[in-house]
Write a protein that holds these residues in place. Structure first.
Motif, PDB file in Angstrom:
ATOM      1  N   LEU A 103      20.111 -79.862 -48.091  1.00  0.00           N
ATOM      2  CA  LEU A 103      20.182 -80.854 -49.163  1.00  0.00           C
ATOM      3  C   LEU A 103      21.349 -80.559 -50.111  1.00  0.00           C
ATOM      4  CD1 LEU A 103      18.835 -83.293 -50.477  1.00  0.00           C
ATOM      5  CD2 LEU A 103      17.348 -81.748 -51.717  1.00  0.00           C
ATOM      6  N   PHE A 104      21.472 -79.290 -50.515  1.00  0.00           N
ATOM      7  CA  PHE A 104      22.538 -78.942 -51.465  1.00  0.00           C
ATOM      8  C   PHE A 104      23.920 -79.060 -50.827  1.00  0.00           C
ATOM      9  CE2 PHE A 104      19.052 -76.538 -53.647  1.00  0.00           C
ATOM     10  CZ  PHE A 104      19.025 -77.360 -54.760  1.00  0.00           C
ATOM     11  N   ALA A 119      18.288 -72.147 -56.916  1.00  0.00           N
ATOM     12  CA  ALA A 119      17.121 -72.644 -56.175  1.00  0.00           C
ATOM     13  C   ALA A 119      16.625 -71.620 -55.164  1.00  0.00           C
ATOM     14  CB  ALA A 119      17.474 -73.952 -55.470  1.00  0.00           C
ATOM     15  N   TYR A 153       6.887 -73.271 -50.807  1.00  0.00           N
ATOM     16  CA  TYR A 153       8.272 -73.632 -51.162  1.00  0.00           C
ATOM     17  C   TYR A 153       8.854 -74.548 -50.082  1.00  0.00           C
ATOM     18  CZ  TYR A 153      13.236 -72.781 -52.354  1.00  0.00           C
ATOM     19  OH  TYR A 153      14.560 -72.925 -52.695  1.00  0.00           O
ATOM     20  N   LEU A 187       7.292 -78.034 -50.177  1.00  0.00           N
ATOM     21  CA  LEU A 187       7.783 -78.772 -51.352  1.00  0.00           C
ATOM     22  C   LEU A 187       9.193 -79.308 -51.099  1.00  0.00           C
ATOM     23  CD1 LEU A 187       6.030 -79.078 -53.820  1.00  0.00           C
ATOM     24  CD2 LEU A 187       7.279 -77.241 -54.925  1.00  0.00           C
ATOM     25  N   VAL A 227      10.769 -83.147 -50.727  1.00  0.00           N
ATOM     26  CA  VAL A 227      11.888 -83.609 -51.562  1.00  0.00           C
ATOM     27  C   VAL A 227      13.052 -84.071 -50.689  1.00  0.00           C
ATOM     28  CG1 VAL A 227      13.621 -82.864 -53.244  1.00  0.00           C
ATOM     29  CG2 VAL A 227      11.264 -82.195 -53.544  1.00  0.00           C
ATOM     30  N   THR A 241      14.709 -87.787 -50.656  1.00  0.00           N
ATOM     31  CA  THR A 241      16.022 -88.000 -51.296  1.00  0.00           C
ATOM     32  C   THR A 241      17.214 -88.036 -50.335  1.00  0.00           C
ATOM     33  OG1 THR A 241      16.274 -85.617 -51.676  1.00  0.00           O
ATOM     34  CG2 THR A 241      15.290 -86.910 -53.467  1.00  0.00           C
ATOM     35  N   ALA A 280      19.363 -91.087 -50.183  1.00  0.00           N
ATOM     36  CA  ALA A 280      20.223 -91.330 -51.347  1.00  0.00           C
ATOM     37  C   ALA A 280      21.508 -90.507 -51.271  1.00  0.00           C
ATOM     38  CB  ALA A 280      19.472 -90.997 -52.627  1.00  0.00           C
ATOM     39  N   VAL A 281      21.429 -89.314 -50.659  1.00  0.00           N
ATOM     40  CA  VAL A 281      22.620 -88.459 -50.564  1.00  0.00           C
ATOM     41  C   VAL A 281      23.658 -89.093 -49.646  1.00  0.00           C
ATOM     42  CG1 VAL A 281      23.477 -86.192 -49.847  1.00  0.00           C
ATOM     43  CG2 VAL A 281      21.282 -86.374 -51.012  1.00  0.00           C
TER      44      VAL A 281
END
Lengths: 239, 234
Positions: B159-160, B181, B216, B219, B223, B227, B230-231
């Motif tokens: 994601l990052f 994170a 973790y 979760l 996410v 998302t 959207a990225v």
């Protein structure tokens, strides 16, 4: 259109009245809370006067979590609607959340120095995790400033959601990491303090919440005014 | 003429994307070799950064291992989209009818594989370099926690790296976004390692840290699914 009607309509769009009302509420509540905490609330038998920092420290901590939750929800609403209003709310809430989190660290450090003789306690997961939360949300602005246009809005909203995942991790770590250093004031069984203290804590909490809403409204008024001014300048230039 | 499009099943899309990543890596050997070398150099620096040649660093083993793995992960995750962007493969993937979540899963699985290969070298080297005392009996437990942590690293890292990919100064942005994170993963990974190496073999602590890592991962999975569209919504 008569100018007074235009002024009235502009003010309504910008929402200056709501900011004013919340500003007054926040001022009154912060004043009442300060007087109550320092002059009326009973002194803690063990820690003495320094314990009074608790009323603001914990209230600010809880409100900072509310700020990040607002940023996350506004981020979700932005991704669903692509309405710029939600981007404004999200970025402003993150900004205030960081400010409050830094205040949590500062007040926590002062309390740590008075209670345990040291400014920083690495064994306390809450203090440490708040530091991590500040670092996570500080990166929000680094990310926001390094992308442009539509991506800036989308990425900011995405990061506000991702960042909020760290908040429950932070909160949970207090319970899971078995801290013996930080006093756990609120347990699943309820508040671990007498009613005479609880009432002033609740007033402090309400004051900090009102302060958050007032700051949010003021910042949003600023952003809306800036946008309205930009639109007006463009219209004047094109006419 | 039929206008129906025969879209491949998502499992075939996923397998194709993973195969593409692994084949690219097998041909260039850029990422994994660099990750392994970087990890060994970092471990060597750690010895001199934390003590003299005679100091026993056994009780710091978990920290040394997981700090090294976290920095190595930043390096690997940072490379994960670069080849595709440079060769404009990413544009092709984004216009193809591949769901974004399949792209996420493929990239995450590739990162898990890169990290696992790196750990195949790092975990034994840590034992040889730093541990004075029993280590090899616990290596299975360390491998297990590393596997769970890899999933955490891969999900958040994918994601990052997707976010950092389109930024100016992306090499600088990624560690700033990713490392904070990763802190819970480092805490849990180091804690679980300490529970089995240089400590009293407290398996209840070990289980607690592993469960935290599973939480973790779940979760971040949720996410990412919510998302990722959207990225890459270009």
């Amino acid at each position: 259109m008569p100018s007074s009607t235009t002024d009235h309509a502009s003010r309504r769009v910008i929402g200056a009245r709501a900011a004013l009302i919340w500003g007054v509420i926040a001022t009154v509540l912060v004043t009442v809370a300060s007087v109550g905490v320092f002059l009326v609330a009973p002194e803690d038998a063990d820690q003495g006067v320094i314990q009074r920092i608790f009323y603001f420290h914990v209230a600010i901590a809880l409100v900072s979590l509310v700020a990040f939750a607002v940023a996350c929800v506004a981020g979700i609403l932005f991704l669903r609607t692509r309405n710029l209003r939600w981007d404004d709310v999200s970025v402003t809430a993150v900004r205030i959340g960081i400010l409050f989190s830094v205040l949590v660290i500062i007040t926590g450090s002062i309390w740590a120095k008075a209670s345990w003789g040291t400014w920083w306690v690495w064994a306390d997961p809450r203090l440490v995790t708040y530091l991590i939360v500040v670092l996570i949300y500080a990166a929000y602005f680094v990310l926001r400033s390094s992308v442009d246009d539509d991506r800036r809005l989308r990425f900011s909203a995405t990061y506000a959601i991702v960042g909020f995942v760290s908040v429950p991790l932070s909160f949970y770590s207090v319970r899971v990491a078995q801290s013996f250093v930080h006093p756990v004031v609120f347990t699943s069984g309820g508040a671990n303090m007498p009613n005479s203290m609880l009432i002033w804590f609740l007033i402090s909490l309400a004051a900090m919440l009102a302060l958050f809403i007032a700051l949010l409204e003021v910042e949003l008024v600023g952003r809306r005014t800036e946008r309205a001014l930009r639109a007006l300048t463009l219209r004047l230039e094109s006419s | 003429m039929s206008t129906a499009v025969n879209r491949p099943r998502w499992t075939r899309q996923l397998a194709g994307l993973i195969r593409k990543d692994l084949r690219l890596e097998l041909r260039t050997k850029e990422t994994v070799v660099a990750m392994v070398l970087f990890a060994i150099v970092t471990l060597t620096i750690m010895q001199f950064g934390f003590g003299t040649r005679d100091d026993d660093l056994t009780r710091f083993t978990g920290g040394l291992m997981w700090v090294t793995l976290a920095f190595t992960a930043v390096l690997g995750v940072g490379r994960s989209y670069v080849a595709e962007r440079e060769q404009r493969v990413l544009d092709g993937i984004l216009v193809s009818p591949v769901p974004r979540v399949v792209l996420l899963a493929a990239k995450a699985i590739a990162i898990v594989i890169y990290m696992a290969i790196t750990e195949l070298v790092v975990i034994p080297v840590v034992g040889i370099f730093f541990v004075k005392g029993p280590y090899w009996d616990s290596i299975g437990w360390i491998a297990l926690v590393a596997l769970i942590a890899n999933v955490c690293i891969a999900l958040s890292g994918t994601l990052f790296s997707g976010l950092a990919l389109f930024t100016r100064a992306r090499d600088l942005i990624l560690p700033v976004l990713f490392l904070p994170a990763l802190v819970p993963v480092i805490i849990a990974g180091a804690g679980a390692t300490h529970a089995v190496v240089g400590g009293p073999h407290d398996m209840s602590d070990y289980r607690g840290y592993c469960l935290f890592l599973v939480g973790y991962a779940i979760l971040f999975l949720l996410v990412c699914i919510a998302t990722y569209d959207a990225v890459f919504d270009d």
